[in-house]
Design a protein around this motif. Structure first.
Motif, short mmCIF file in Angstrom:
data_model
loop_
_atom_site.label_atom_id
_atom_site.label_comp_id
_atom_site.label_asym_id
_atom_site.label_seq_id
_atom_site.Cartn_x
_atom_site.Cartn_y
_atom_site.Cartn_z
N MET A 17 -10.10 -66.50 7.93
CA MET A 17 -8.79 -67.16 7.84
C MET A 17 -8.90 -68.47 7.08
O MET A 17 -8.06 -68.79 6.22
CB MET A 17 -8.24 -67.42 9.25
CG MET A 17 -7.76 -66.17 9.97
SD MET A 17 -7.34 -66.51 11.70
CE MET A 17 -6.03 -67.74 11.52
N ALA A 18 -9.95 -69.24 7.37
CA ALA A 18 -10.15 -70.51 6.68
C ALA A 18 -10.44 -70.28 5.20
O ALA A 18 -9.92 -70.99 4.32
CB ALA A 18 -11.29 -71.28 7.33
N SER A 20 -9.57 -67.68 3.39
CA SER A 20 -8.36 -67.19 2.74
C SER A 20 -7.37 -68.32 2.46
O SER A 20 -6.73 -68.36 1.41
CB SER A 20 -7.69 -66.11 3.60
OG SER A 20 -6.46 -65.72 3.06
N SER A 21 -7.24 -69.25 3.41
CA SER A 21 -6.28 -70.34 3.23
C SER A 21 -6.64 -71.23 2.04
O SER A 21 -5.76 -71.88 1.45
CB SER A 21 -6.21 -71.19 4.51
OG SER A 21 -7.42 -71.89 4.71
N LYS A 22 -7.93 -71.25 1.69
CA LYS A 22 -8.36 -72.06 0.53
C LYS A 22 -8.30 -71.28 -0.77
O LYS A 22 -8.50 -71.86 -1.85
CB LYS A 22 -9.79 -72.55 0.77
CG LYS A 22 -9.94 -73.49 1.97
CD LYS A 22 -11.40 -73.86 2.19
CE LYS A 22 -11.55 -74.75 3.41
NZ LYS A 22 -12.99 -75.07 3.67
N GLU A 24 -6.51 -69.87 -3.65
CA GLU A 24 -5.21 -70.16 -4.26
C GLU A 24 -4.80 -69.13 -5.31
O GLU A 24 -3.81 -69.32 -6.02
CB GLU A 24 -5.23 -71.56 -4.88
CG GLU A 24 -5.43 -72.66 -3.84
CD GLU A 24 -5.41 -74.04 -4.45
OE1 GLU A 24 -5.39 -74.15 -5.69
OE2 GLU A 24 -5.41 -75.03 -3.68
N LYS A 28 -3.36 -63.01 -3.95
CA LYS A 28 -4.10 -62.87 -2.69
C LYS A 28 -3.33 -62.03 -1.67
O LYS A 28 -2.11 -62.17 -1.53
CB LYS A 28 -4.38 -64.25 -2.10
CG LYS A 28 -5.10 -64.22 -0.75
CD LYS A 28 -5.32 -65.63 -0.22
CE LYS A 28 -4.02 -66.30 0.16
NZ LYS A 28 -4.22 -67.64 0.73
N ASP A 30 -3.89 -61.23 2.38
CA ASP A 30 -4.70 -61.53 3.58
C ASP A 30 -4.31 -60.60 4.71
O ASP A 30 -3.21 -60.68 5.25
CB ASP A 30 -4.48 -62.99 4.00
CG ASP A 30 -5.41 -63.42 5.13
OD1 ASP A 30 -6.12 -62.55 5.67
OD2 ASP A 30 -5.42 -64.61 5.46
N ASP A 41 5.86 -63.89 5.65
CA ASP A 41 4.48 -64.18 6.03
C ASP A 41 4.40 -65.16 7.19
O ASP A 41 3.42 -65.87 7.37
CB ASP A 41 3.67 -64.71 4.84
CG ASP A 41 2.17 -64.55 5.06
OD1 ASP A 41 1.76 -63.53 5.65
OD2 ASP A 41 1.41 -65.44 4.63
#
Length: 397
Positions: A17-18, A20-22, A24, A28, A30, A41
């Motif tokens: 999760m971390a 994926s959040s980075k 950009e 993408k 997820d 989302d």
């Protein structure tokens, strides 16, 4: 004191999760975390939950402690829901817990008290919290076959060959409707076979459920549990409301024991309450009050049931569109196994290395074992997702 403690293994889902959040990259996708999200989302906040929450706020919530057994009216209402308002032979006793995981831990502690040498059998695959919780309770575990990784269908012979060799020292952790992370569905015949094996070999069924209403309907999704409860003398059940009520952070759950006598049921309930006290003393009340309000208010219960039906329809529609795209882009029907499954999850026929390639090369995020959350697939990205999976797995060749 703490300088020499070992660093624990990282949590795969939290790490992904971390990561994926980075990421950009605009394309993408997820599909890691197992929550239901809307078309924007966002984690879905159900209308019935919002209205119940507002009703309680207007009435003025009582923030006093609930007892160690929890809110027993909530426990009874949830029991009626989970068992589809049907009676079973024997006696069911239960307590409120901090989520389904809190219920699982309380049940495992009760099993440890009753039989310290008991062995817990978990399916391959199972959820990330199951094995660590079993170990923390001081119990042994083993895995039983569940998925055939070549066909992505149920490994019936492997599962039943294992279960038929078990005995009274064994506990089999089973997944209720939609609950297995593979997405595989146990048929009515499978549940009947498991129930008969439990009766003949005396292993204890422990059922974990959280997705009632995500497959065929609230009452229909209780069929497997009811088959077990109407056949065996004893079973254990942990329930989470995180998924089908969307109250993830409120930690709403319960633990139930089916016993052949009232005396045994009462002892089990009292011990479950004691087991919970050693971890969180008393369960949180806010989310349970919301669930109770929905279940006892006909208009809210109907609203909630309708919302579940809409979620169910969306997930089934995504499965159909995903399979159609796989057929179009691969030229075969290998991925049609996804249509025979249920709930939010499916497994990809991919190795850990291939799942990493999906992340690094295509910005498609799933778990290392191939699990993806179908409910998180943006419909406009289905073709891109399918092309990426085929490029990495090369299943169509």
């Amino acid at each position: 004191m703490f300088a020499n403690i070992p660093l624990p293994a990282s949590d795969e889902i939290i790490d992904l999760m971390a990561r994926s959040s980075k990421d950009e990259r605009p394309f993408k996708v997820d599909l890691t975390v197992g929550v239901y999200k809307d078309s924007n989302d966002n984690t879905l906040l159900m209308k019935a939950v919002k209205e119940a929450d507002q009703l309680l706020a207007n009435a003025g919530r009582n923030k006093s402690y609930v007892g160690s057994k929890g809110d027993l009216e909530y426990v009874q209402l949830l029991q009626e829901l989970v068992f589809a308002n049907q009676t079973v032979k024997g006696y069911i006793s239960g307590v409120q817990t901090a989520g389904g995981s809190g219920g699982l831990r309380a049940i495992l502690d009760l099993i440890k008290l009753a039989n310290p040498t008991a062995k817990i059998w978990v399916s391959d695959p199972t959820y990330a919290n199951h094995i660590p919780t079993i170990i923390a309770a001081g119990l042994a575990y083993e895995e039983y076959p569940f998925i055939d990784h070549k066909t992505m269908t149920l490994d019936e012979s492997g599962m039943f060959d294992t279960l038929e060799k078990l005995g009274e020292n064994d506990v089999v952790l089973l997944h209720g409707s939609c609950h297995n992370p593979s997405g595989l569905r146990l048929t009515a015949q499978h549940w009947q076979q498991i129930a008969q094996l439990s009766k003949s070999t005396n292993f204890l069924p422990l059922i974990d459920t959280a997705y009632q209403g995500f497959a065929d309907g609230l009452n229909e999704d209780a069929a497997g549990l009811l088959t077990m409860a109407k056949s065996v003398e004893r079973l254990a059940l942990c329930v989470s409301c995180s998924k089908n009520f969307g109250v993830y952070s409120d930690r709403v759950g319960a633990a139930y024991i089916l016993s052949p006598t009232l005396e045994e049921a009462n002892k089990a309930q009292s011990q479950l309450a004691i087991m919970s006290k050693t971890t969180y003393w008393v369960p949180p009340s806010n989310g349970a009050e919301i669930v109770k309000t929905i279940l006892k208010t006909p208009a809210l219960k109907t609203m909630w049931s309708d919302e579940l039906s809409q979620i169910n329809g969306k997930i089934k529609g995504l499965r159909e569109k995903l399979c159609a795209a796989f057929r179009q882009h691969s030229g075969d029907n290998y991925f049609d196994y996804i249509l025979s499954q249920e709930g939010m999850f499916a497994m990809l026929p991919a190795t850990e290395e291939q799942m990493e390639s999906l992340r690094t090369e295509y910005a498609v995020y799933g778990l290392n074992n191939g699990r993806i959350n179908l409910a998180s697939i943006p419909e406009q990205d289905i073709d891109y997702l399918v092309e990426s999976i085929l490029a990495v797995t090369q299943v169509s060749e």
